[in-house]
Scaffold this active site. Structure first.
Site, PDB file in Angstrom:
ATOM      1  N   GLY A  95      -4.155  11.319   8.040  1.00 15.04           N
ATOM      2  CA  GLY A  95      -4.813  12.314   7.195  1.00 15.04           C
ATOM      3  C   GLY A  95      -5.949  12.970   7.948  1.00 15.04           C
TER       4      GLY A  95
ATOM      5  N   GLY B 231      -8.445   9.738   8.208  1.00 17.36           N
ATOM      6  CA  GLY B 231      -8.012   8.369   8.421  1.00 17.36           C
ATOM      7  C   GLY B 231      -6.565   8.252   8.844  1.00 17.36           C
TER       8      GLY B 231
ATOM      9  N   VAL C 288      -3.207   5.414   8.484  1.00 19.87           N
ATOM     10  CA  VAL C 288      -2.710   4.224   7.804  1.00 19.87           C
ATOM     11  C   VAL C 288      -1.622   3.589   8.659  1.00 19.87           C
ATOM     12  CG1 VAL C 288      -1.644   3.286   5.726  1.00 19.87           C
ATOM     13  CG2 VAL C 288      -3.240   5.196   5.543  1.00 19.87           C
TER      14      VAL C 288
ATOM     15  N   LYS D 262      -5.801   0.885   6.472  1.00 23.22           N
ATOM     16  CA  LYS D 262      -6.349   2.229   6.596  1.00 23.22           C
ATOM     17  C   LYS D 262      -7.576   2.185   7.489  1.00 23.22           C
ATOM     18  CE  LYS D 262      -7.988   6.205   3.924  1.00 23.22           C
ATOM     19  NZ  LYS D 262      -8.186   6.763   2.553  1.00 23.22           N
TER      20      LYS D 262
ATOM     21  N   ASP E  99      -8.026  12.920  -8.263  1.00 20.66           N
ATOM     22  CA  ASP E  99      -7.053  13.476  -7.325  1.00 20.66           C
ATOM     23  C   ASP E  99      -5.634  12.983  -7.635  1.00 20.66           C
ATOM     24  OD1 ASP E  99      -6.271  15.127  -5.255  1.00 20.66           O
ATOM     25  OD2 ASP E  99      -6.646  13.641  -3.685  1.00 20.66           O
TER      26      ASP E  99
END
Length: 217
Positions: free
Chosen positions: A28, A31, A33, A48, A142
């Site tokens: 992302g 971050g 994962v 993460k 979200d």
């Protein structure tokens, strides 16, 4: 949290003397994962890790800490579970969580429309997760197909898991004593699934904000 120096792990590396990093799962803006394993128990985990570029962004660091805090406080079958979090000696700011077999709702919807029964089953389980989060004064902010995970179970049934509390907001008396992680009038979330009050950056965020997003979803 002050500015820190961060690193990403190498594949095969064991971080914090506990979690072996086996493969990249997804990345992302801030971050990465990984799929890994707890070397003490052999249990599969997802790890993460914040990107090194996030080290100078105080707001991102605070959101990471808030996400860990929020999920660890909420224990519910339809919410992802975090096992451990910390800053490893190797410089990895991370948390280890359940490794889930399955796919997110966004991936499922690309395969075609859900049946009414299937949609209702997913909505009901997501609502149960939200009920528990809201009981703890946590607003997700979200909700979108990519944050609704459809986990495969040994009974061959689908178990819904709500993911990614990275921009969650704590409201009520608890929230009043916490630092703001967004500016006033700053929209925070995914536009296609945001309630009107969220779009204009209003402070009037409530459980209804999440219910609106779930209705759109």
């Amino acid at each position: 949290m002050s500015t820190i120096r961060l690193t990403l792990p190498n594949l095969g590396q064991v971080i914090d003397n506990r979690y072996r990093i086996d493969a990249e799962l997804k990345g992302g803006t801030y971050g990465m994962v990984y799929r890994g394993a707890d070397v003490k128990t052999g249990q599969a985990v997802a790890v993460k890790v914040l990107l090194p570029s996030a080290a100078s962004n105080i707001a991102v660091l605070q959101r990471f800490e808030r996400e860990v805090q929020v999920i660890q406080e909420i224990s519910h079958p339809n919410i992802i579970e975090i096992f451990h979090a910390g800053l490893s000696p190797e410089g990895c700011l991370y948390y280890a969580m359940e490794y889930l077999e399955g796919f997110d709702l966004g991936t499922r919807l690309k395969q075609g429309r859900l049946s009414v029964k299937g949609a209702a089953m997913i909505a009901l389980q997501a609502l149960m997760a939200l009920e528990e989060a809201h009981r703890h004064d946590v607003i997700h902010r979200d909700l979108k197909p990519e944050n609704i995970f459809l986990q495969n179970t040994p009974e061959r049934k689908i178990r819904v898991r709500v993911l990614d509390f990275g921009i969650a907001k704590i409201v009520g008396e608890r929230g009043e004593n916490l630092p703001r992680l967004t500016l006033r009038n700053e929209a925070c979330g995914t536009p296609s699934y945001m309630a009107p009050e969220q779009i204009i950056g209003s402070d009037e965020i409530s459980p209804a904000t999440d219910l609106y997003a779930l209705g759109l979803l």
